[in-house]
Design a protein around this motif. Structure first.
Motif, mmCIF file in Angstrom:
data_model
loop_
_atom_site.group_PDB
_atom_site.id
_atom_site.type_symbol
_atom_site.label_atom_id
_atom_site.label_comp_id
_atom_site.label_asym_id
_atom_site.label_seq_id
_atom_site.Cartn_x
_atom_site.Cartn_y
_atom_site.Cartn_z
ATOM 1 N N CYS A 187 -20.259 -3.640 5.094
ATOM 2 C CA CYS A 187 -19.786 -2.530 5.907
ATOM 3 C C CYS A 187 -20.599 -2.399 7.189
ATOM 4 C CB CYS A 187 -19.820 -1.234 5.117
ATOM 5 S SG CYS A 187 -18.588 -1.199 3.803
ATOM 6 N N THR A 188 -21.878 -2.777 7.130
ATOM 7 C CA THR A 188 -22.714 -2.739 8.321
ATOM 8 C C THR A 188 -22.159 -3.683 9.374
ATOM 9 O OG1 THR A 188 -24.636 -2.246 6.959
ATOM 10 C CG2 THR A 188 -25.061 -2.998 9.188
ATOM 11 N N ASP A 189 -21.752 -4.890 8.951
ATOM 12 C CA ASP A 189 -21.162 -5.847 9.887
ATOM 13 C C ASP A 189 -19.912 -5.275 10.534
ATOM 14 O OD1 ASP A 189 -23.102 -7.705 9.361
ATOM 15 O OD2 ASP A 189 -21.846 -8.983 8.097
ATOM 16 N N ILE A 190 -19.106 -4.605 9.745
ATOM 17 C CA ILE A 190 -17.869 -4.031 10.280
ATOM 18 C C ILE A 190 -18.196 -2.906 11.253
ATOM 19 C CG2 ILE A 190 -15.727 -2.821 9.697
ATOM 20 C CD1 ILE A 190 -15.971 -4.222 6.907
ATOM 21 N N ARG A 191 -19.173 -2.098 10.908
ATOM 22 C CA ARG A 191 -19.533 -0.963 11.771
ATOM 23 C C ARG A 191 -20.069 -1.408 13.123
ATOM 24 N NH1 ARG A 191 -21.204 1.487 6.663
ATOM 25 N NH2 ARG A 191 -19.742 3.165 6.256
ATOM 26 N N VAL A 192 -20.744 -2.544 13.180
ATOM 27 C CA VAL A 192 -21.296 -3.005 14.450
ATOM 28 C C VAL A 192 -20.380 -3.985 15.173
ATOM 29 C CG1 VAL A 192 -23.676 -2.623 13.712
ATOM 30 C CG2 VAL A 192 -22.650 -4.891 13.419
ATOM 31 N N ALA A 193 -19.269 -4.349 14.549
ATOM 32 C CA ALA A 193 -18.329 -5.276 15.190
ATOM 33 C C ALA A 193 -17.728 -4.629 16.430
ATOM 34 C CB ALA A 193 -17.225 -5.666 14.217
ATOM 35 N N GLU A 194 -17.614 -5.435 17.479
ATOM 36 C CA GLU A 194 -17.048 -4.918 18.712
ATOM 37 C C GLU A 194 -15.553 -4.639 18.568
ATOM 38 O OE1 GLU A 194 -16.913 -6.039 23.451
ATOM 39 O OE2 GLU A 194 -18.140 -7.219 22.094
ATOM 40 N N PHE A 195 -14.875 -5.478 17.776
ATOM 41 C CA PHE A 195 -13.447 -5.312 17.521
ATOM 42 C C PHE A 195 -13.167 -5.620 16.064
ATOM 43 C CE2 PHE A 195 -13.770 -6.930 21.903
ATOM 44 C CZ PHE A 195 -13.305 -5.813 22.575
ATOM 45 N N TYR A 196 -12.173 -4.958 15.496
ATOM 46 C CA TYR A 196 -11.742 -5.298 14.148
ATOM 47 C C TYR A 196 -10.253 -5.022 14.005
ATOM 48 C CZ TYR A 196 -12.106 -0.288 12.988
ATOM 49 O OH TYR A 196 -11.958 1.072 12.953
ATOM 50 N N SER A 197 -9.663 -5.638 12.978
ATOM 51 C CA SER A 197 -8.239 -5.478 12.684
ATOM 52 C C SER A 197 -8.074 -5.037 11.248
ATOM 53 C CB SER A 197 -7.504 -6.808 12.877
ATOM 54 O OG SER A 197 -7.588 -7.213 14.212
ATOM 55 N N LEU A 198 -7.050 -4.289 10.996
ATOM 56 C CA LEU A 198 -6.710 -3.795 9.664
ATOM 57 C C LEU A 198 -5.597 -4.639 9.072
ATOM 58 C CD1 LEU A 198 -6.472 -1.546 7.407
ATOM 59 C CD2 LEU A 198 -4.859 -0.433 8.965
ATOM 60 N N ILE A 199 -5.725 -4.984 7.791
ATOM 61 C CA ILE A 199 -4.666 -5.671 7.059
ATOM 62 C C ILE A 199 -4.472 -4.901 5.756
ATOM 63 C CG2 ILE A 199 -3.909 -7.843 6.013
ATOM 64 C CD1 ILE A 199 -6.157 -9.175 7.759
ATOM 65 N N ALA A 200 -3.257 -4.486 5.467
ATOM 66 C CA ALA A 200 -2.994 -3.736 4.236
ATOM 67 C C ALA A 200 -1.664 -4.173 3.638
ATOM 68 C CB ALA A 200 -2.971 -2.232 4.514
ATOM 69 N N ASP A 201 -1.609 -4.153 2.311
ATOM 70 C CA ASP A 201 -0.377 -4.517 1.614
ATOM 71 C C ASP A 201 -0.378 -3.856 0.248
ATOM 72 O OD1 ASP A 201 2.076 -5.714 1.158
ATOM 73 O OD2 ASP A 201 1.222 -7.641 0.562
ATOM 74 N N GLU A 202 0.799 -3.530 -0.239
ATOM 75 C CA GLU A 202 0.906 -2.954 -1.572
ATOM 76 C C GLU A 202 1.641 -3.924 -2.480
ATOM 77 O OE1 GLU A 202 4.743 -1.818 0.269
ATOM 78 O OE2 GLU A 202 2.701 -1.695 1.005
ATOM 79 N N SER A 203 1.252 -3.913 -3.750
ATOM 80 C CA SER A 203 1.909 -4.761 -4.743
ATOM 81 C C SER A 203 1.618 -4.208 -6.130
ATOM 82 C CB SER A 203 1.432 -6.216 -4.642
ATOM 83 O OG SER A 203 0.063 -6.291 -4.952
ATOM 84 N N LYS A 204 2.330 -4.731 -7.120
ATOM 85 C CA LYS A 204 2.116 -4.311 -8.502
ATOM 86 C C LYS A 204 1.066 -5.202 -9.145
ATOM 87 C CE LYS A 204 6.520 -2.244 -9.404
ATOM 88 N NZ LYS A 204 7.870 -2.385 -9.823
ATOM 89 N N ASP A 205 0.183 -4.596 -9.948
ATOM 90 C CA ASP A 205 -0.787 -5.383 -10.690
ATOM 91 C C ASP A 205 -0.164 -5.837 -12.012
ATOM 92 O OD1 ASP A 205 -0.857 -3.194 -12.395
ATOM 93 O OD2 ASP A 205 -2.928 -2.654 -11.959
ATOM 94 N N ALA A 206 -0.960 -6.478 -12.856
ATOM 95 C CA ALA A 206 -0.451 -7.025 -14.114
ATOM 96 C C ALA A 206 0.121 -5.950 -15.031
ATOM 97 C CB ALA A 206 -1.554 -7.788 -14.829
ATOM 98 N N SER A 207 -0.385 -4.713 -14.914
ATOM 99 C CA SER A 207 0.117 -3.637 -15.766
ATOM 100 C C SER A 207 1.272 -2.874 -15.098
ATOM 101 C CB SER A 207 -1.019 -2.675 -16.120
ATOM 102 O OG SER A 207 -1.493 -2.032 -14.959
ATOM 103 N N LYS A 208 1.798 -3.435 -14.004
ATOM 104 C CA LYS A 208 2.962 -2.882 -13.288
ATOM 105 C C LYS A 208 2.654 -1.595 -12.529
ATOM 106 C CE LYS A 208 5.536 -6.123 -15.108
ATOM 107 N NZ LYS A 208 5.151 -7.428 -14.658
#
Length: 151
Positions: A2-23
């Motif tokens: 998280c420290t690396d992310i906090r000091v990064a000059e730029f960052y991008s978000l990637i998010a996705d939803e899916s079902k796990d093995a228990s549905k």
């Protein structure tokens, strides 16, 4: 991490939803950033079990995670999701409240999802490949839904 992310000059978000093995529906949240040594990193932040797949609920979970783990919202330059309208719709999709949080964060259709769609279309035209992947999918469904039997 998280420290690396906090000091990064730029960052991008990637998010996705899916079902796990228990549905159960889960939302995975990752960021991609360039570290101080100019090396591109992609880090998994968390996954959250979600009870609702609407834009309000999904954006709430994403924003909570970003506020806990990322730095300045002005440093977020992009947000990538699948092409589902709940994520991508310009005014009411998840991208809208994220854009309010991080004004520079442009929405980009996730390239991995685009590649997957292209591969599926290609495989449909090669019968042997289609048969192979159909068999693998059927085996996966069979194994994942099998019940344990006492010995």
């Amino acid at each position: 991490m998280c420290t690396d992310i906090r000091v990064a000059e730029f960052y991008s978000l990637i998010a996705d939803e899916s079902k796990d093995a228990s549905k159960k529906e889960q939302l995975s949240i990752c960021v991609r950033y360039v570290n101080a040594n100019s090396i591109i990193n992609e880090r998994f932040l968390t996954y959250v079990e979600i009870s609702s797949q609407n834009a309000e609920s999904l954006s709430h979970h994403i924003l909570t995670t970003l506020k806990e783990n990322a730095s300045n919202p002005l440093n977020m330059v992009s947000q990538a999701y699948d092409g589902a309208s709940v994520m991508s719709e310009r005014c009411r999709g998840v991208q809208a409240p994220i854009k309010e949080f991080a004004p520079k964060a442009r929405y980009v259709h996730c390239y991995a999802h685009s590649l997957n769609l292209a591969l599926v279309d290609c495989i449909k035209s090669v019968q042997h490949a289609w048969d192979f992947f159909s068999l693998i999918e059927a085996l996966y469904i069979f194994v994942s839904t099998s019940k344990a039997h006492p010995i």
